[in-house]
Motif scaffolding. Structure first.
Motif, PDB file in Angstrom:
ATOM      1  N   ARG A   1      60.655  10.633  35.358  1.00  0.00           N
ATOM      2  CA  ARG A   1      60.164   9.669  34.370  1.00  0.00           C
ATOM      3  C   ARG A   1      61.098   9.519  33.161  1.00  0.00           C
ATOM      4  NH1 ARG A   1      54.169   9.786  31.442  1.00  0.00           N
ATOM      5  NH2 ARG A   1      54.443   7.864  30.226  1.00  0.00           N
ATOM      6  N   PHE A   2      61.673  10.631  32.706  1.00  0.00           N
ATOM      7  CA  PHE A   2      62.405  10.599  31.437  1.00  0.00           C
ATOM      8  C   PHE A   2      63.924  10.747  31.561  1.00  0.00           C
ATOM      9  CE2 PHE A   2      58.147  12.300  30.306  1.00  0.00           C
ATOM     10  CZ  PHE A   2      57.745  11.276  29.463  1.00  0.00           C
ATOM     11  N   TYR A   3      64.437  10.991  32.758  1.00  0.00           N
ATOM     12  CA  TYR A   3      65.887  11.136  32.887  1.00  0.00           C
ATOM     13  C   TYR A   3      66.453  10.059  33.810  1.00  0.00           C
ATOM     14  CZ  TYR A   3      70.491  13.210  33.313  1.00  0.00           C
ATOM     15  OH  TYR A   3      71.847  13.421  33.263  1.00  0.00           O
ATOM     16  N   PRO A   4      67.505   9.377  33.422  1.00  0.00           N
ATOM     17  CA  PRO A   4      68.151   9.463  32.104  1.00  0.00           C
ATOM     18  C   PRO A   4      67.379   8.674  31.056  1.00  0.00           C
ATOM     19  CG  PRO A   4      69.254   7.837  33.454  1.00  0.00           C
ATOM     20  CD  PRO A   4      68.208   8.461  34.337  1.00  0.00           C
ATOM     21  N   THR A   5      67.623   8.982  29.793  1.00  0.00           N
ATOM     22  CA  THR A   5      66.983   8.262  28.702  1.00  0.00           C
ATOM     23  C   THR A   5      67.907   7.147  28.222  1.00  0.00           C
ATOM     24  OG1 THR A   5      65.832   8.516  26.589  1.00  0.00           O
ATOM     25  CG2 THR A   5      67.891   9.732  26.854  1.00  0.00           C
ATOM     26  N   THR A   6      67.483   6.402  27.219  1.00  0.00           N
ATOM     27  CA  THR A   6      68.257   5.248  26.763  1.00  0.00           C
ATOM     28  C   THR A   6      69.194   5.581  25.606  1.00  0.00           C
ATOM     29  OG1 THR A   6      66.481   3.754  27.428  1.00  0.00           O
ATOM     30  CG2 THR A   6      68.118   2.875  25.903  1.00  0.00           C
ATOM     31  N   MET A   7      68.643   6.214  24.561  1.00  0.00           N
ATOM     32  CA  MET A   7      69.397   6.374  23.315  1.00  0.00           C
ATOM     33  C   MET A   7      69.404   7.818  22.844  1.00  0.00           C
ATOM     34  SD  MET A   7      70.934   4.982  20.540  1.00  0.00           S
ATOM     35  CE  MET A   7      70.510   3.241  20.481  1.00  0.00           C
ATOM     36  N   LEU A   8      70.567   8.279  22.423  1.00  0.00           N
ATOM     37  CA  LEU A   8      70.693   9.554  21.716  1.00  0.00           C
ATOM     38  C   LEU A   8      71.162   9.258  20.303  1.00  0.00           C
ATOM     39  CD1 LEU A   8      70.893  12.738  21.656  1.00  0.00           C
ATOM     40  CD2 LEU A   8      73.320  12.390  22.134  1.00  0.00           C
ATOM     41  N   GLU A   9      70.460   9.789  19.308  1.00  0.00           N
ATOM     42  CA  GLU A   9      70.839   9.609  17.908  1.00  0.00           C
ATOM     43  C   GLU A   9      71.183  10.977  17.337  1.00  0.00           C
ATOM     44  OE1 GLU A   9      70.964   9.028  13.714  1.00  0.00           O
ATOM     45  OE2 GLU A   9      69.710  10.464  14.789  1.00  0.00           O
ATOM     46  N   THR A  10      72.409  11.109  16.809  1.00  0.00           N
ATOM     47  CA  THR A  10      72.828  12.406  16.292  1.00  0.00           C
ATOM     48  C   THR A  10      73.976  12.218  15.306  1.00  0.00           C
ATOM     49  OG1 THR A  10      73.476  14.662  16.930  1.00  0.00           O
ATOM     50  CG2 THR A  10      74.512  12.848  18.114  1.00  0.00           C
ATOM     51  N   GLY A  11      74.432  13.319  14.697  1.00  0.00           N
ATOM     52  CA  GLY A  11      75.514  13.260  13.727  1.00  0.00           C
ATOM     53  C   GLY A  11      76.876  13.152  14.393  1.00  0.00           C
ATOM     54  N   HIS A  12      77.804  12.483  13.723  1.00  0.00           N
ATOM     55  CA  HIS A  12      79.131  12.273  14.315  1.00  0.00           C
ATOM     56  C   HIS A  12      79.927  13.571  14.423  1.00  0.00           C
ATOM     57  CE1 HIS A  12      81.375  12.828  10.566  1.00  0.00           C
ATOM     58  NE2 HIS A  12      80.461  12.096   9.951  1.00  0.00           N
ATOM     59  N   ASP A  13      79.536  14.603  13.653  1.00  0.00           N
ATOM     60  CA  ASP A  13      80.319  15.835  13.638  1.00  0.00           C
ATOM     61  C   ASP A  13      80.190  16.640  14.927  1.00  0.00           C
ATOM     62  OD1 ASP A  13      77.638  16.155  12.844  1.00  0.00           O
ATOM     63  OD2 ASP A  13      78.065  18.130  11.998  1.00  0.00           O
ATOM     64  N   ILE A  14      79.189  16.343  15.751  1.00  0.00           N
ATOM     65  CA  ILE A  14      79.033  17.083  17.007  1.00  0.00           C
ATOM     66  C   ILE A  14      79.224  16.164  18.219  1.00  0.00           C
ATOM     67  CG2 ILE A  14      77.602  18.947  16.108  1.00  0.00           C
ATOM     68  CD1 ILE A  14      75.142  17.490  16.990  1.00  0.00           C
ATOM     69  N   LEU A  15      80.029  15.129  18.025  1.00  0.00           N
ATOM     70  CA  LEU A  15      80.321  14.208  19.130  1.00  0.00           C
ATOM     71  C   LEU A  15      80.939  14.947  20.308  1.00  0.00           C
ATOM     72  CD1 LEU A  15      80.614  11.404  20.393  1.00  0.00           C
ATOM     73  CD2 LEU A  15      82.742  11.114  19.106  1.00  0.00           C
ATOM     74  N   PHE A  16      81.891  15.845  20.026  1.00  0.00           N
ATOM     75  CA  PHE A  16      82.494  16.605  21.125  1.00  0.00           C
ATOM     76  C   PHE A  16      81.686  17.856  21.445  1.00  0.00           C
ATOM     77  CE2 PHE A  16      85.204  20.113  22.545  1.00  0.00           C
ATOM     78  CZ  PHE A  16      85.600  19.603  23.762  1.00  0.00           C
ATOM     79  N   PHE A  17      81.306  18.617  20.410  1.00  0.00           N
ATOM     80  CA  PHE A  17      80.648  19.900  20.639  1.00  0.00           C
ATOM     81  C   PHE A  17      79.370  19.768  21.472  1.00  0.00           C
ATOM     82  CE2 PHE A  17      83.038  20.540  16.682  1.00  0.00           C
ATOM     83  CZ  PHE A  17      83.807  21.619  17.068  1.00  0.00           C
ATOM     84  N   TRP A  18      78.635  18.675  21.277  1.00  0.00           N
ATOM     85  CA  TRP A  18      77.359  18.536  21.992  1.00  0.00           C
ATOM     86  C   TRP A  18      77.323  17.294  22.875  1.00  0.00           C
ATOM     87  CZ3 TRP A  18      72.029  16.668  20.025  1.00  0.00           C
ATOM     88  CH2 TRP A  18      71.037  17.071  20.938  1.00  0.00           C
ATOM     89  N   VAL A  19      77.597  16.126  22.295  1.00  0.00           N
ATOM     90  CA  VAL A  19      77.410  14.867  23.022  1.00  0.00           C
ATOM     91  C   VAL A  19      78.287  14.811  24.265  1.00  0.00           C
ATOM     92  CG1 VAL A  19      77.554  12.360  22.896  1.00  0.00           C
ATOM     93  CG2 VAL A  19      76.766  13.661  20.911  1.00  0.00           C
TER      94      VAL A  19
END
Length: 316
Positions: free
Chosen positions: A174-192
């Protein structure tokens, strides 16, 4: 030197050098000694065996997802950072010597060389079963004491919380994949980027279609807020002094992906501005006609600007 504390071992080593007349000279030297934030212990490098993940094959798939439009990064300028990180990626050390975390899923055989004889399994029971099949029923195993890097565990979050590896789980379907992830630009590589790589590798699809990156709220000097620096601004304390409207207005001035320096001067100015807006709105509400006065409202509606009434004036 075996078994001695590191500081005692150094004293003993120097003493041995002097006794054998191998010491050249002794002089003071100032240096910055890093210490643990928790306990204050001196932190020093220690050569040890670590687990690594080969990242290039994973990064290639994540780069292709953006190139094909399967993943869109907003603001668009951060695509350059994303591409730069993944194009120049190095193998990832995922071993951490911490008390808490997901244990490295590796077991060693008692009495065997750890570098040559090890078993990868989902559980201790599975590891013991594999070991017995290979080495006999009397074999004993023990797990690697390291844990996974926090960012490795976090990279699994989009699907591991939804019943994975059971791809037929209701939440996963039902929930994977989702549409939008909202987060800080400082973890673009570390997490996103790592979520993208893990999602593609383990599920075959990107975990989200869009990534919206917001800026960071920094202190008046442009420094990132941290407990260590002691520059964290509590929004509740700020509201008590400047009011909710002033804080909201100040934060709303930030643009997508752009950092905002939060200072008392800026809050003071915006408090005055929002106060003017409040007074202006209060004045307008006081002079407006009664809601049941239809003719007055019709007159106000008649004075409403229209494209035909608006004249363009050129200021010379």
């Amino acid at each position: 030197m075996s078994g001695l504390d590191r500081f005692e071992a150094r004293k003993k080593l120097w003493s041995d050098l002097e006794e054998t007349d191998l010491a050249v000279k002794k002089e003071p030297h100032n240096l910055r000694v890093p210490r643990s934030q928790c306990g204050g212990e001196v932190i020093e490098p220690l050569v040890s065996k670590q687990w690594f993940v080969t990242m290039q094959p994973l990064a290639e798939k994540a780069l292709l997802a953006v190139e094909k439009g399967e993943l869109t990064i907003i603001p668009e300028r951060f695509e350059k950072i994303y591409n730069h990180w993944l194009t120049n990626i190095k193998d990832w050390c995922i071993s951490r010597q911490l008390w808490w975390g997901h244990c490295i899923p590796v077991w060693y055989i008692v009495g065997k060389d750890c570098e040559e004889e090890y078993i990868v399994a989902r559980s201790a029971e599975e590891a013991l079963m594999k070991a017995r099949d290979k080495y006999g029923k009397d074999v004993e195993v023990y797990q690697d004491p390291d844990v996974l890097d926090t960012w490795f565990s976090s990279a699994l979050w989009p699907f591991s919380t939804l019943g994975w590896p059971d791809l037929l789980a209701e939440d996963f379907k039902r929930f994977y994949p989702t549409t939008m992830l909202e987060t800080g630009h400082d973890i673009l590589f570390f997490w996103v980027a790592r979520m993208v790589m893990m999602g593609i590798e383990f599920t075959g699809t990107v975990p989200f279609s869009y990534v919206y990156l917001h800026g960071l709220i920094r202190d008046s000097q442009g420094r990132k807020m941290s407990k260590t620096l002691g520059n964290v601004i509590d929004p509740l304390d700020t509201i008590k002094v400047f009011g909710t409207d002033a804080l909201r207005f100040t934060l709303a001035l930030g643009t997508s992906g752009q950092d905002l320096n939060l200072s008392t001067e800026r809050l003071t100015a915006n408090k005055a501005f929002t106060n003017k807006l409040w007074n202006a709105g209060k004045f307008v509400l006081q002079v407006l006609p009664n809601r049941y006065n239809v003719s007055s409202w019709q007159n106000i509606e008649a004075c409403k600007p229209t494209p035909e009434r608006i004249q363009r004036h050129t200021i010379l």
